[in-house]
Design a protein around this motif. Structure first.
Motif, mmCIF file in Angstrom:
data_model
loop_
_atom_site.group_PDB
_atom_site.id
_atom_site.type_symbol
_atom_site.label_atom_id
_atom_site.label_comp_id
_atom_site.label_asym_id
_atom_site.label_seq_id
_atom_site.Cartn_x
_atom_site.Cartn_y
_atom_site.Cartn_z
ATOM 1 N N GLY A 56 7.472 11.334 31.615
ATOM 2 C CA GLY A 56 8.896 11.655 31.565
ATOM 3 C C GLY A 56 9.710 11.166 32.748
ATOM 4 N N THR A 57 9.167 10.245 33.538
ATOM 5 C CA THR A 57 9.852 9.740 34.729
ATOM 6 C C THR A 57 10.270 8.291 34.501
ATOM 7 O OG1 THR A 57 8.494 11.165 36.120
ATOM 8 C CG2 THR A 57 9.614 9.347 37.216
ATOM 9 N N GLY A 58 11.487 7.950 34.906
ATOM 10 C CA GLY A 58 11.947 6.568 34.851
ATOM 11 C C GLY A 58 11.591 5.835 36.137
ATOM 12 N N TYR A 59 11.299 4.555 36.036
ATOM 13 C CA TYR A 59 10.924 3.748 37.189
ATOM 14 C C TYR A 59 11.719 2.454 37.198
ATOM 15 C CZ TYR A 59 6.862 6.804 37.618
ATOM 16 O OH TYR A 59 6.036 7.894 37.767
ATOM 17 N N ALA A 60 11.999 1.945 38.402
ATOM 18 C CA ALA A 60 12.636 0.639 38.567
ATOM 19 C C ALA A 60 11.533 -0.361 38.902
ATOM 20 C CB ALA A 60 13.669 0.683 39.691
ATOM 21 N N LEU A 61 11.382 -1.382 38.084
ATOM 22 C CA LEU A 61 10.332 -2.397 38.256
ATOM 23 C C LEU A 61 10.980 -3.718 38.667
ATOM 24 C CD1 LEU A 61 7.321 -3.173 37.753
ATOM 25 C CD2 LEU A 61 8.034 -3.797 35.441
ATOM 26 N N ARG A 62 10.385 -4.361 39.691
ATOM 27 C CA ARG A 62 10.894 -5.658 40.150
ATOM 28 C C ARG A 62 9.696 -6.566 40.436
ATOM 29 N NH1 ARG A 62 13.357 -4.603 45.151
ATOM 30 N NH2 ARG A 62 11.788 -5.713 46.318
ATOM 31 N N VAL A 63 9.808 -7.828 40.037
ATOM 32 C CA VAL A 63 8.777 -8.823 40.288
ATOM 33 C C VAL A 63 9.408 -9.944 41.108
ATOM 34 C CG1 VAL A 63 7.241 -10.532 39.251
ATOM 35 C CG2 VAL A 63 7.501 -8.273 38.184
ATOM 36 N N GLU A 64 8.758 -10.300 42.222
ATOM 37 C CA GLU A 64 9.245 -11.382 43.084
ATOM 38 C C GLU A 64 8.139 -12.411 43.277
ATOM 39 O OE1 GLU A 64 10.612 -9.915 46.814
ATOM 40 O OE2 GLU A 64 12.344 -8.929 45.950
ATOM 41 N N PHE A 65 8.460 -13.673 43.041
ATOM 42 C CA PHE A 65 7.521 -14.760 43.274
ATOM 43 C C PHE A 65 7.659 -15.258 44.702
ATOM 44 C CE2 PHE A 65 7.215 -14.693 38.760
ATOM 45 C CZ PHE A 65 5.940 -15.172 38.499
ATOM 46 N N GLU A 66 6.554 -15.715 45.268
ATOM 47 C CA GLU A 66 6.558 -16.247 46.639
ATOM 48 C C GLU A 66 7.202 -17.607 46.680
ATOM 49 O OE1 GLU A 66 2.592 -16.149 48.198
ATOM 50 O OE2 GLU A 66 2.506 -13.983 48.060
#
Length: 66
Positions: A56-66
């Motif tokens: 029941g928890t929302g999350y912020a997901l981020r992907v960063e390439f090198e």
């Protein structure tokens, strides 16, 4: 780069990277996954999983390439 949700359960989620940097199994460069602003993992595969999520928890997901 597009992030596809493959599976979402109460305590885990599986995502797939799609786009120019995503190969069949591995990405063309390493990347970092951030959850709620904190570094979660470093990977080089086009599929990754998150574990230990709270129901029941929302999350912020981020992907960063090198």
């Amino acid at each position: 780069m597009k992030i596809n949700q493959l599976t979402v359960n109460q305590r885990s989620a599986v995502f797939e990277l799609e786009g120019a940097l995503a190969g069949v199994y591995h990405t063309t460069a390493p990347y970092r996954v951030y959850v709620d602003g904190g570094l979660c993992m470093e990977k080089n595969t086009n599929v990754f999983s998150l574990f230990g999520l709270a129901p029941g928890t929302g999350y912020a997901l981020r992907v960063e390439f090198e």
